[in-house]
Scaffold this active site. Structure first.
Site, mmCIF file in Angstrom:
data_model
loop_
_atom_site.group_PDB
_atom_site.id
_atom_site.type_symbol
_atom_site.label_atom_id
_atom_site.label_comp_id
_atom_site.label_asym_id
_atom_site.label_seq_id
_atom_site.Cartn_x
_atom_site.Cartn_y
_atom_site.Cartn_z
ATOM 1 N N PRO A 73 12.081 44.188 23.155
ATOM 2 C CA PRO A 73 12.875 44.593 24.574
ATOM 3 C C PRO A 73 13.518 43.739 25.058
ATOM 4 O O PRO A 73 12.930 42.367 25.402
ATOM 5 C CB PRO A 73 11.867 45.474 25.259
ATOM 6 C CG PRO A 73 10.805 45.789 24.235
ATOM 7 C CD PRO A 73 10.682 44.475 23.269
ATOM 8 N N CYS A 74 14.779 43.699 25.640
ATOM 9 C CA CYS A 74 15.555 42.657 26.384
ATOM 10 C C CYS A 74 15.018 42.917 27.719
ATOM 11 O O CYS A 74 15.489 44.135 28.407
ATOM 12 C CB CYS A 74 16.828 42.954 26.119
ATOM 13 S SG CYS A 74 18.151 41.754 27.110
ATOM 14 N N GLN A 75 14.026 42.097 28.443
ATOM 15 C CA GLN A 75 13.979 42.235 29.921
ATOM 16 C C GLN A 75 14.491 40.962 30.632
ATOM 17 O O GLN A 75 14.685 40.044 30.094
ATOM 18 C CB GLN A 75 12.481 42.373 30.088
ATOM 19 C CG GLN A 75 11.685 43.263 29.434
ATOM 20 C CD GLN A 75 10.043 43.119 29.503
ATOM 21 O OE1 GLN A 75 9.432 41.912 29.228
ATOM 22 N NE2 GLN A 75 9.399 44.188 29.890
#
EC number: 2.1.1.37
Length: 313
Positions: A73-75
């Site tokens: 996931p792109c956090q």
């Protein structure tokens, strides 16, 4: 025999691409936190054990492996981390990838993320990631690839990061295969009537589109037919109203794509089992990867690793 691990595995799209590319690959560890995704994963991979929360997993419990794969996931990376000059990745899920790479030192990795990662925080987020991967000892390659360049009728762009511990490796990302695509290739012949949208919903979409156009905004839905070259990107939100991909139907309202069509739109084979509700299926395929793109990258990784191995002999 190449051993891979499958982190943030979802329904196993990355693993599937590697299994198609390598005749001698074995997945020795999988991790996924969503229980419905695990249900689909296990239905398609012999019911094997899937580890839950990777942030709570001790690296000692992860088997040795040759290739780490992750659609993480792109956090957003913390501003504090950026001010420290790439010193801090803690608090992000990328940190868990990094700690496994540092502890296990696999020969190679493949990471997949949304294209927006490239420009996130003016490119600094990607710089943080690349700096940490390089500090872990890897030679890293990055590229944005399109699903429609690999035989899939979907306008989906994703960024891929490929790394090798051996800096003598000569890796090149795959080139477009030059195959024309058509949405008709993924459509079912006789979709269930329940996928046709209601008059109320269709009128609402058309009204919103007209309002958005008048306000100078982008239109509110995507309408396609069998002759269309490709669809919009299928997202995890598709289950909500399906407006980004609607299929024209002669003489009646358009319809949403069916879960098997969503699977085909990501390059999954028709033999892939879908044991969950339609809403979960849309979410899972929207969150997944385009399998033929992964396969093409995996083939290039295999060639690069084999070439180095041959030179040693």
């Amino acid at each position: 025999m190449f051993k891979i691990i499958d982190l943030f595995a979802g329904i196993g799209g990355i693993r599937l691409g590697f299994e198609q590319a390598f005749d001698d690959v074995r997945c020795v560890f999988s991790s996924e936190i969503d229980k419905y995704a695990v249900q689909t994963y296990q239905a398609n991979h012999g019911g094997e054990t899937v580890c839950g929360d990777i942030t709570q997993t001790d690296v000692a419990d992860i088997p040795d492996h040759d290739i780490l794969s992750a659609g993480f996931p792109c956090q957003p990376f913390s501003q504090a981390g950026l001010k420290k000059g790439f010193a801090d990745t803690r608090g992000t899920l990328f940190f868990d990838i990094e700690r496994i790479l540092l502890a296990k030192k696999p020969q190679a990795f493949l990471l997949e993320n949304v294209k927006q990662l490239k420009g996130h925080d003016k490119g600094r987020t990607l710089q943080v990631i690349l700096a940490h991967l390089q500090q872990a000892g890897y030679k890293v390659y990055t590229e944005v690839l399109k699903a429609r360049d690999f035989g899939i009728p979907q306008n989906r762009e994703r960024i891929y990061l490929v790394g090798f511990l051996n800096h003598d490796v000569d890796f090149r990302f795959p080139q477009p295969i030059g195959q024309a695509t058509a949405v008709g290739d993924i459509l079912e012949a006789y979709p269930d009537e329940k996928y046709t949208i209601s008059d109320k919903l269709w009128q609402g979409y058309q009204r919103r589109k007209a309002e958005n156009r008048a306000a100078g905004k982008g239109f509110g839905y995507g309408l396609f037919n069998a002759e269309s070259a490709y669809t919009n990107t299928i997202s995890a939100r598709y289950y909500k109203d399906g407006s980004e991909i609607l299929i024209e139907q002669p003489g009646k309202n358009p319809r949403k794509i069916t879960p098997p069509e969503a699977a085909r739109l990501q390059g999954f084979p028709d033999s892939f089992q879908i044991p969950v509700s339609d809403a979960q299926a849309y979410r899972q395929f929207g969150n997944s990867v385009c399998v033929p793109v992964i396969r093409a990258i995996a083939e290039q990784m295999k060639a690069a690793l084999s070439a180095v191995s041959d030179r040693k002999v």
